[in-house]
Design a protein around this motif. Structure first.
Motif, PDB file in Angstrom:
ATOM      1  N   LEU A   7      17.541 -33.931  39.058  1.00 19.31           N
ATOM      2  CA  LEU A   7      16.946 -34.193  40.362  1.00 19.31           C
ATOM      3  C   LEU A   7      16.143 -32.994  40.836  1.00 19.31           C
ATOM      4  N   GLU A   8      16.660 -31.785  40.592  1.00 15.49           N
ATOM      5  CA  GLU A   8      15.945 -30.581  41.019  1.00 15.49           C
ATOM      6  C   GLU A   8      14.615 -30.452  40.280  1.00 15.49           C
ATOM      7  N   GLN A   9      14.613 -30.711  38.978  1.00 16.10           N
ATOM      8  CA  GLN A   9      13.374 -30.642  38.201  1.00 16.10           C
ATOM      9  C   GLN A   9      12.376 -31.687  38.657  1.00 16.10           C
ATOM     10  N   PHE A  10      12.874 -32.901  38.939  1.00 12.93           N
ATOM     11  CA  PHE A  10      11.986 -33.963  39.403  1.00 12.93           C
ATOM     12  C   PHE A  10      11.334 -33.584  40.729  1.00 12.93           C
ATOM     13  N   LEU A  11      12.135 -33.139  41.696  1.00  9.28           N
ATOM     14  CA  LEU A  11      11.605 -32.801  43.016  1.00  9.28           C
ATOM     15  C   LEU A  11      10.639 -31.635  42.942  1.00  9.28           C
ATOM     16  N   SER A  12      10.837 -30.735  41.997  1.00  6.36           N
ATOM     17  CA  SER A  12       9.931 -29.594  41.832  1.00  6.36           C
ATOM     18  C   SER A  12       8.616 -30.007  41.186  1.00  6.36           C
ATOM     19  N   ARG A  13       8.688 -30.920  40.210  1.00  8.59           N
ATOM     20  CA  ARG A  13       7.490 -31.318  39.469  1.00  8.59           C
ATOM     21  C   ARG A  13       6.622 -32.299  40.248  1.00  8.59           C
ATOM     22  N   TYR A  14       7.241 -33.201  41.023  1.00  5.47           N
ATOM     23  CA  TYR A  14       6.492 -34.234  41.731  1.00  5.47           C
ATOM     24  C   TYR A  14       6.674 -34.082  43.239  1.00  5.47           C
ATOM     25  N   ASN A  15       6.370 -32.892  43.726  1.00  2.62           N
ATOM     26  CA  ASN A  15       6.599 -32.579  45.147  1.00  2.62           C
ATOM     27  C   ASN A  15       5.377 -32.805  46.026  1.00  2.62           C
ATOM     28  N   THR A  16       4.265 -33.294  45.450  1.00  2.00           N
ATOM     29  CA  THR A  16       3.066 -33.594  46.239  1.00  2.00           C
ATOM     30  C   THR A  16       2.456 -34.911  45.774  1.00  2.00           C
ATOM     31  N   GLU A  17       1.628 -35.508  46.644  1.00  3.41           N
ATOM     32  CA  GLU A  17       0.918 -36.733  46.261  1.00  3.41           C
ATOM     33  C   GLU A  17      -0.035 -36.462  45.103  1.00  3.41           C
TER      34      GLU A  17
END
Length: 302
Positions: A7-17
Protein backbone atom coordinates in the motif's frame (compact mmCIF):
# COMPACT_ATOMS: atom_id res chain seq x y z
CA UNK A 1 3.44 -4.62 -16.18
CA UNK A 2 3.48 -3.43 -12.60
CA UNK A 3 4.40 -6.13 -10.05
CA UNK A 4 2.88 -6.59 -6.63
CA UNK A 5 2.99 -3.39 -4.60
CA UNK A 6 2.52 -2.69 -0.93
CA UNK A 7 0.00 0.00 0.00
CA UNK A 8 2.85 2.39 0.81
CA UNK A 9 4.51 1.76 -2.56
CA UNK A 10 1.21 2.21 -4.39
CA UNK A 11 0.39 5.50 -2.66
CA UNK A 12 3.91 6.78 -3.36
CA UNK A 13 3.91 5.80 -7.04
CA UNK A 14 0.37 6.94 -7.93
CA UNK A 15 0.02 10.00 -5.70
CA UNK A 16 -1.04 12.44 -8.47
CA UNK A 17 -3.50 12.51 -11.37
CA UNK A 18 -0.54 12.98 -13.73
CA UNK A 19 1.14 9.79 -12.53
CA UNK A 20 -2.07 7.82 -12.99
CA UNK A 21 -2.67 9.37 -16.42
CA UNK A 22 0.86 8.49 -17.55
CA UNK A 23 0.41 4.84 -16.56
CA UNK A 24 -3.03 4.65 -18.15
CA UNK A 25 -1.51 6.04 -21.37
CA UNK A 26 1.04 3.19 -21.31
CA UNK A 27 -1.74 0.64 -20.82
CA UNK A 28 -3.90 2.15 -23.58
CA UNK A 29 -1.06 2.66 -26.08
CA UNK A 30 1.84 0.40 -25.02
CA UNK A 31 3.79 1.21 -28.21
CA UNK A 32 2.92 4.90 -28.27
CA UNK A 33 -0.16 6.77 -29.44
CA UNK A 34 -2.05 5.24 -32.38
CA UNK A 35 -5.12 6.95 -33.82
CA UNK A 36 -8.09 4.61 -33.71
CA UNK A 37 -9.38 6.01 -37.02
CA UNK A 38 -6.36 6.34 -39.29
CA UNK A 39 -3.54 4.63 -37.30
CA UNK A 40 -1.40 7.77 -37.44
CA UNK A 41 1.10 8.11 -34.59
CA UNK A 42 1.60 11.86 -34.35
CA UNK A 43 -0.72 13.82 -32.06
CA UNK A 44 -1.35 17.11 -30.33
CA UNK A 45 -2.18 17.09 -26.64
CA UNK A 46 -4.65 19.43 -24.93
CA UNK A 47 -3.86 19.85 -21.23
CA UNK A 48 -6.48 22.42 -20.23
CA UNK A 49 -8.96 19.68 -19.34
CA UNK A 50 -9.08 17.54 -16.19
CA UNK A 51 -7.50 14.75 -18.23
CA UNK A 52 -5.36 15.17 -21.38
CA UNK A 53 -7.07 15.05 -24.78
CA UNK A 54 -5.11 13.59 -27.70
CA UNK A 55 -5.78 14.88 -31.22
CA UNK A 56 -4.50 13.01 -34.25
CA UNK A 57 -2.18 15.22 -36.31
CA UNK A 58 -3.51 13.73 -39.58
CA UNK A 59 -7.30 13.29 -39.30
CA UNK A 60 -7.91 15.54 -36.24
CA UNK A 61 -9.77 12.79 -34.41
CA UNK A 62 -9.76 13.51 -30.68
CA UNK A 63 -9.21 10.64 -28.24
CA UNK A 64 -9.84 10.84 -24.53
CA UNK A 65 -7.57 8.89 -22.23
CA UNK A 66 -10.48 7.05 -20.60
CA UNK A 67 -12.51 6.18 -23.72
CA UNK A 68 -12.63 2.41 -24.11
CA UNK A 69 -11.86 1.82 -20.43
CA UNK A 70 -14.04 1.12 -17.39
CA UNK A 71 -13.45 4.75 -16.40
CA UNK A 72 -15.09 6.23 -19.49
CA UNK A 73 -17.70 8.86 -18.64
CA UNK A 74 -16.74 8.90 -14.96
CA UNK A 75 -16.18 12.18 -13.12
CA UNK A 76 -14.26 10.40 -10.37
CA UNK A 77 -10.53 11.18 -10.18
CA UNK A 78 -8.11 8.68 -11.70
CA UNK A 79 -6.33 8.47 -8.35
CA UNK A 80 -9.52 7.13 -6.77
CA UNK A 81 -10.05 4.67 -9.61
CA UNK A 82 -6.48 3.39 -9.27
CA UNK A 83 -6.89 3.14 -5.50
CA UNK A 84 -10.13 1.16 -5.94
CA UNK A 85 -8.49 -1.21 -8.45
CA UNK A 86 -5.55 -1.66 -6.07
CA UNK A 87 -7.86 -2.54 -3.16
CA UNK A 88 -9.85 -5.00 -5.29
CA UNK A 89 -6.60 -6.66 -6.39
CA UNK A 90 -5.45 -7.48 -2.88
CA UNK A 91 -5.30 -11.26 -2.30
CA UNK A 92 -7.55 -11.11 0.73
CA UNK A 93 -10.22 -10.36 1.74
CA UNK A 94 -11.58 -8.14 -1.07
CA UNK A 95 -13.58 -5.00 -0.46
CA UNK A 96 -17.27 -4.09 -0.31
CA UNK A 97 -18.87 -0.89 -1.55
CA UNK A 98 -19.38 0.24 2.05
CA UNK A 99 -15.67 -0.16 2.80
CA UNK A 100 -14.56 1.38 -0.51
CA UNK A 101 -16.76 4.42 0.12
CA UNK A 102 -14.78 5.14 3.29
CA UNK A 103 -11.38 4.31 1.82
CA UNK A 104 -11.51 6.65 -1.18
CA UNK A 105 -14.09 9.17 0.09
CA UNK A 106 -16.87 8.80 -2.48
CA UNK A 107 -20.61 8.26 -2.21
CA UNK A 108 -22.00 4.76 -1.75
CA UNK A 109 -23.57 4.88 -5.21
CA UNK A 110 -20.21 5.77 -6.80
CA UNK A 111 -18.37 3.04 -4.89
CA UNK A 112 -21.00 0.45 -5.84
CA UNK A 113 -20.84 1.39 -9.54
CA UNK A 114 -17.03 1.44 -9.58
CA UNK A 115 -16.82 -2.06 -8.12
CA UNK A 116 -19.37 -3.46 -10.56
CA UNK A 117 -17.57 -1.89 -13.52
CA UNK A 118 -14.32 -3.47 -12.32
CA UNK A 119 -16.10 -6.81 -11.93
CA UNK A 120 -17.44 -6.49 -15.47
CA UNK A 121 -13.85 -6.11 -16.71
CA UNK A 122 -12.93 -9.25 -14.75
CA UNK A 123 -15.83 -11.12 -16.34
CA UNK A 124 -14.73 -10.09 -19.83
CA UNK A 125 -11.17 -11.22 -19.12
CA UNK A 126 -12.48 -14.59 -17.92
CA UNK A 127 -14.72 -14.96 -20.98
CA UNK A 128 -11.66 -14.74 -23.25
CA UNK A 129 -10.16 -17.91 -21.70
CA UNK A 130 -11.59 -21.39 -22.28
CA UNK A 131 -10.96 -24.51 -20.25
CA UNK A 132 -8.91 -27.13 -22.08
CA UNK A 133 -6.95 -30.34 -21.56
CA UNK A 134 -8.12 -32.26 -18.50
CA UNK A 135 -11.40 -30.66 -17.41
CA UNK A 136 -13.77 -31.69 -14.64
CA UNK A 137 -17.24 -30.17 -14.38
CA UNK A 138 -19.51 -30.67 -11.40
CA UNK A 139 -22.53 -29.16 -9.71
CA UNK A 140 -22.67 -26.86 -6.67
CA UNK A 141 -25.30 -24.71 -5.02
CA UNK A 142 -24.86 -21.24 -3.51
CA UNK A 143 -27.28 -20.06 -0.84
CA UNK A 144 -29.19 -21.76 1.92
CA UNK A 145 -27.79 -25.06 3.31
CA UNK A 146 -28.55 -27.88 0.91
CA UNK A 147 -31.64 -29.92 1.76
CA UNK A 148 -32.26 -32.88 -0.58
CA UNK A 149 -35.97 -32.24 -1.10
CA UNK A 150 -37.65 -32.73 -4.44
CA UNK A 151 -37.76 -29.09 -5.62
CA UNK A 152 -35.23 -26.27 -5.75
CA UNK A 153 -35.77 -23.55 -3.12
CA UNK A 154 -35.88 -19.88 -4.20
CA UNK A 155 -32.80 -19.12 -2.07
CA UNK A 156 -30.74 -21.87 -3.72
CA UNK A 157 -28.66 -20.89 -6.74
CA UNK A 158 -27.40 -23.99 -8.59
CA UNK A 159 -24.29 -23.63 -10.73
CA UNK A 160 -21.66 -25.60 -12.58
CA UNK A 161 -17.99 -25.51 -11.58
CA UNK A 162 -15.42 -26.19 -14.30
CA UNK A 163 -11.81 -26.93 -13.36
CA UNK A 164 -8.69 -27.32 -15.46
CA UNK A 165 -6.49 -30.01 -13.90
CA UNK A 166 -2.81 -30.75 -14.40
CA UNK A 167 -1.34 -34.25 -14.48
CA UNK A 168 -1.26 -34.30 -10.68
CA UNK A 169 -5.02 -33.53 -10.65
CA UNK A 170 -4.39 -30.08 -9.19
CA UNK A 171 -6.54 -27.10 -10.29
CA UNK A 172 -4.86 -24.66 -12.69
CA UNK A 173 -7.89 -22.62 -13.83
CA UNK A 174 -11.50 -22.46 -12.62
CA UNK A 175 -14.87 -21.15 -13.78
CA UNK A 176 -18.11 -20.98 -11.80
CA UNK A 177 -21.25 -20.29 -13.83
CA UNK A 178 -24.86 -20.06 -12.71
CA UNK A 179 -27.34 -22.09 -14.71
CA UNK A 180 -29.16 -20.32 -17.54
CA UNK A 181 -32.44 -21.79 -16.30
CA UNK A 182 -33.12 -22.75 -12.67
CA UNK A 183 -34.12 -26.43 -12.57
CA UNK A 184 -37.36 -27.26 -10.77
CA UNK A 185 -35.90 -30.54 -9.62
CA UNK A 186 -32.50 -30.80 -7.98
CA UNK A 187 -30.57 -32.14 -10.94
CA UNK A 188 -28.60 -30.62 -13.81
CA UNK A 189 -30.18 -31.48 -17.14
CA UNK A 190 -28.26 -32.50 -20.24
CA UNK A 191 -28.90 -29.19 -22.02
CA UNK A 192 -27.23 -27.19 -19.23
CA UNK A 193 -24.16 -29.42 -19.39
CA UNK A 194 -23.95 -29.00 -23.15
CA UNK A 195 -24.38 -25.22 -22.84
CA UNK A 196 -21.50 -25.08 -20.37
CA UNK A 197 -19.26 -27.22 -22.57
CA UNK A 198 -20.05 -25.19 -25.71
CA UNK A 199 -19.37 -21.84 -24.04
CA UNK A 200 -16.46 -22.55 -21.74
CA UNK A 201 -14.52 -25.64 -22.93
CA UNK A 202 -12.35 -26.06 -26.01
CA UNK A 203 -13.89 -29.01 -27.82
CA UNK A 204 -10.70 -30.22 -29.49
CA UNK A 205 -8.38 -32.50 -27.52
CA UNK A 206 -10.10 -31.86 -24.17
CA UNK A 207 -10.79 -34.70 -21.75
CA UNK A 208 -14.02 -33.68 -20.03
CA UNK A 209 -15.51 -35.46 -17.01
CA UNK A 210 -18.96 -34.43 -15.80
CA UNK A 211 -19.85 -35.16 -12.18
CA UNK A 212 -23.31 -33.74 -11.65
CA UNK A 213 -25.03 -36.22 -9.34
CA UNK A 214 -25.35 -34.79 -5.84
CA UNK A 215 -25.03 -38.28 -4.33
CA UNK A 216 -21.45 -38.58 -5.57
CA UNK A 217 -18.82 -38.05 -2.83
CA UNK A 218 -17.70 -34.44 -2.76
CA UNK A 219 -14.08 -35.56 -2.53
CA UNK A 220 -14.38 -36.57 -6.19
CA UNK A 221 -15.26 -32.99 -7.12
CA UNK A 222 -11.88 -31.25 -7.41
CA UNK A 223 -13.41 -27.78 -7.53
CA UNK A 224 -15.78 -28.21 -4.59
CA UNK A 225 -13.30 -27.12 -1.86
CA UNK A 226 -12.65 -23.99 -3.93
CA UNK A 227 -16.38 -23.35 -4.30
CA UNK A 228 -16.87 -23.56 -0.51
CA UNK A 229 -14.10 -20.96 -0.08
CA UNK A 230 -15.83 -18.73 -2.67
CA UNK A 231 -19.18 -19.06 -0.89
CA UNK A 232 -17.63 -18.21 2.48
CA UNK A 233 -15.73 -15.26 0.96
CA UNK A 234 -18.91 -13.81 -0.56
CA UNK A 235 -20.86 -14.25 2.67
CA UNK A 236 -18.17 -12.80 4.95
CA UNK A 237 -17.02 -9.93 2.71
CA UNK A 238 -20.34 -8.89 1.20
CA UNK A 239 -22.73 -10.41 3.77
CA UNK A 240 -24.63 -12.48 1.23
CA UNK A 241 -25.59 -11.69 -2.35
CA UNK A 242 -28.90 -12.16 -4.18
CA UNK A 243 -29.22 -13.94 -7.47
CA UNK A 244 -29.18 -10.79 -9.66
CA UNK A 245 -25.49 -9.97 -9.13
CA UNK A 246 -24.18 -13.31 -7.87
CA UNK A 247 -22.45 -14.16 -11.15
CA UNK A 248 -20.39 -10.95 -10.98
CA UNK A 249 -19.09 -11.88 -7.53
CA UNK A 250 -18.30 -15.44 -8.61
CA UNK A 251 -16.40 -14.03 -11.59
CA UNK A 252 -14.43 -11.74 -9.28
CA UNK A 253 -13.46 -14.65 -7.05
CA UNK A 254 -12.40 -16.76 -10.02
CA UNK A 255 -10.43 -13.92 -11.60
CA UNK A 256 -8.45 -13.30 -8.42
CA UNK A 257 -7.86 -17.02 -7.84
CA UNK A 258 -6.81 -17.72 -11.44
CA UNK A 259 -4.25 -14.92 -11.35
CA UNK A 260 -2.80 -16.43 -8.16
CA UNK A 261 -2.71 -19.90 -9.76
CA UNK A 262 -0.92 -18.39 -12.76
CA UNK A 263 1.37 -16.37 -10.45
CA UNK A 264 0.44 -13.20 -12.30
CA UNK A 265 0.59 -9.83 -10.46
CA UNK A 266 -2.99 -9.01 -9.52
CA UNK A 267 -2.80 -5.22 -9.63
CA UNK A 268 -0.92 -5.09 -12.92
CA UNK A 269 -3.20 -7.58 -14.68
CA UNK A 270 -6.39 -6.02 -13.29
CA UNK A 271 -5.55 -2.46 -14.22
CA UNK A 272 -4.58 -3.65 -17.69
CA UNK A 273 -7.94 -5.36 -18.24
CA UNK A 274 -9.74 -2.29 -16.82
CA UNK A 275 -7.85 -0.18 -19.36
CA UNK A 276 -9.08 -2.36 -22.24
CA UNK A 277 -12.69 -2.98 -21.15
CA UNK A 278 -15.50 -0.59 -22.06
CA UNK A 279 -17.51 1.02 -19.29
CA UNK A 280 -21.06 -0.08 -18.61
CA UNK A 281 -23.89 2.05 -17.25
CA UNK A 282 -25.82 1.59 -14.04
CA UNK A 283 -28.86 0.73 -16.16
CA UNK A 284 -26.97 -2.09 -17.86
CA UNK A 285 -25.62 -3.46 -14.57
CA UNK A 286 -28.97 -3.61 -12.80
CA UNK A 287 -30.86 -4.64 -15.93
CA UNK A 288 -33.72 -2.17 -15.65
CA UNK A 289 -34.57 1.34 -16.85
CA UNK A 290 -35.66 2.79 -13.51
CA UNK A 291 -33.54 5.74 -12.44
CA UNK A 292 -31.35 5.58 -9.36
CA UNK A 293 -33.01 7.48 -6.49
CA UNK A 294 -31.64 8.26 -3.01
CA UNK A 295 -34.32 6.19 -1.30
CA UNK A 296 -33.12 3.15 -3.26
CA UNK A 297 -29.66 3.24 -1.66
CA UNK A 298 -30.74 0.99 1.19
CA UNK A 299 -31.85 -1.67 -1.30
CA UNK A 300 -28.51 -2.02 -3.06
CA UNK A 301 -26.23 -4.97 -2.23
CA UNK A 302 -22.95 -3.88 -0.64
Amino acid sequence: MVGELSLEQFLSRYNTEEACADYLFQMKWPEGFVCTRCSHRQYYMTITRRLPLYECARCRYQASLTVGTVMEGSHTALQKWFHAIFLVSQPSPGISATALKKEINVTYKTAWLMLHKIRRAMSEADASVQLSGIVQVHDACYGRPYNPTHFTHAEEHPLLVGVNLNEQKEPTYIKMKLLVEIPREKRINRQEKENFADRYIQSEESQVEFITERLKPRKLKKGYPIFTIAQRWINETFHGIGGRHLQAYLDEFCYRLNRLLQKAPLFGSLIQCCASSKAVSYRTIVGRRKRFKPKQLADLPI
